[in-house]
Design a protein around this motif. Structure first.
Motif, PDB file in Angstrom:
ATOM      1  N   SER A  66      -1.395  22.861 -42.806  1.00  0.00           N
ATOM      2  CA  SER A  66      -0.750  22.481 -41.709  1.00  0.00           C
ATOM      3  C   SER A  66       0.114  23.207 -41.304  1.00  0.00           C
ATOM      4  N   ASN A  90      -9.527  24.711 -40.432  1.00  0.00           N
ATOM      5  CA  ASN A  90      -8.094  23.749 -39.735  1.00  0.00           C
ATOM      6  C   ASN A  90      -6.463  23.628 -40.556  1.00  0.00           C
ATOM      7  N   LYS A  92      -4.388  23.774 -38.588  1.00  0.00           N
ATOM      8  CA  LYS A  92      -3.771  23.272 -37.098  1.00  0.00           C
ATOM      9  C   LYS A  92      -2.124  24.104 -36.125  1.00  0.00           C
ATOM     10  N   TYR A 113     -10.545  25.482 -35.945  1.00  0.00           N
ATOM     11  CA  TYR A 113      -9.217  24.489 -35.492  1.00  0.00           C
ATOM     12  C   TYR A 113      -8.294  25.502 -35.553  1.00  0.00           C
ATOM     13  N   CYS A 114      -7.920  26.374 -35.401  1.00  0.00           N
ATOM     14  CA  CYS A 114      -6.654  26.969 -36.090  1.00  0.00           C
ATOM     15  C   CYS A 114      -6.269  26.966 -34.038  1.00  0.00           C
ATOM     16  N   ASP A 115      -4.569  27.488 -33.999  1.00  0.00           N
ATOM     17  CA  ASP A 115      -4.041  27.470 -33.008  1.00  0.00           C
ATOM     18  C   ASP A 115      -3.623  28.693 -32.221  1.00  0.00           C
ATOM     19  N   ASN A 136     -10.572  27.526 -31.142  1.00  0.00           N
ATOM     20  CA  ASN A 136      -8.870  27.665 -30.877  1.00  0.00           C
ATOM     21  C   ASN A 136      -7.918  28.066 -29.436  1.00  0.00           C
TER      22      ASN A 136
END
Length: 186
Positions: A66, A90, A92, A113-115, A136
């Motif tokens: 994270s 993940n 994030k 589940y990344c940004d 995303n």
């Protein structure tokens, strides 16, 4: 130690540049220069320790991280050919990354589940798994290199389209479905 070898540290990863080849070592698990990427579990590599090239990005070091916000240094992994399923799952806070030329395979859910905000698919990518960038929610730009023969993002549609089947396999919040699309999803 070879005097032509140069080192740089990026986060928890130590990278070695030698004769144009980038090698990766986990700072936490390997302290000696002779340790190769395949010994850390980060990558699968070929050759001896002096000519080792990173071939696959594995999930062990990155999954659920994270703190990583950018991985634009990935573009220097010129020997990398694949990113395994859920390799960066993940992460994030991951907003930016640059995929290297020479990459041929992106695994299913590789960046789930990344940004990520934007993604550029190199011409060398020949296979993409199911939903590589799912969840995303801030992804607003998808571009496939115009020289890619397997995938495209025709008419600046902000999507990944499998060219041979006219299947839109990944979109984002600004995707415009172009005419000629026969299927959405796999």
């Amino acid at each position: 130690v070879n005097p032509r070898m140069k080192m740089l540290t990026v986060g928890r990863i130590l990278k070695r540049l030698w004769r144009g080849t980038l090698q990766t070592l986990s700072v936490l698990s390997m302290q000696r220069w002779r340790a190769c990427a395949w010994r850390t579990g980060i990558a699968t590599a070929t050759g001896n320790c002096h000519t080792k090239r990173l071939l696959r990005l594995r999930a062990l070091e990155f999954k659920g991280n994270s703190t990583i916000t950018s991985f634009d240094e990935l573009r220097y992994f010129t020997g990398m050919t694949s990113i395994v399923d859920r390799a960066l799952e993940n992460c994030k806070s991951l907003r930016s990354l640059s995929l290297p030329e020479g990459l041929s395979w992106i695994g299913s859910g590789a960046f789930v589940y990344c940004d990520l905000r934007s993604i550029y698919i190199p011409a060398s990518v020949a296979e993409i798994g199911i939903y590589p960038f799912v969840d995303n929610y801030n992804l607003s730009s998808i571009e496939v290199d115009a020289a890619n023969t397997d995938y495209d993002s025709r008419n600046e549609c902000n999507a990944i389209i499998e060219t041979s089947t006219n299947t839109l396999i990944q979109g984002c919040k600004t995707t415009v479905i172009p005419s000629g699309i026969k299927r959405i999803g796999r």
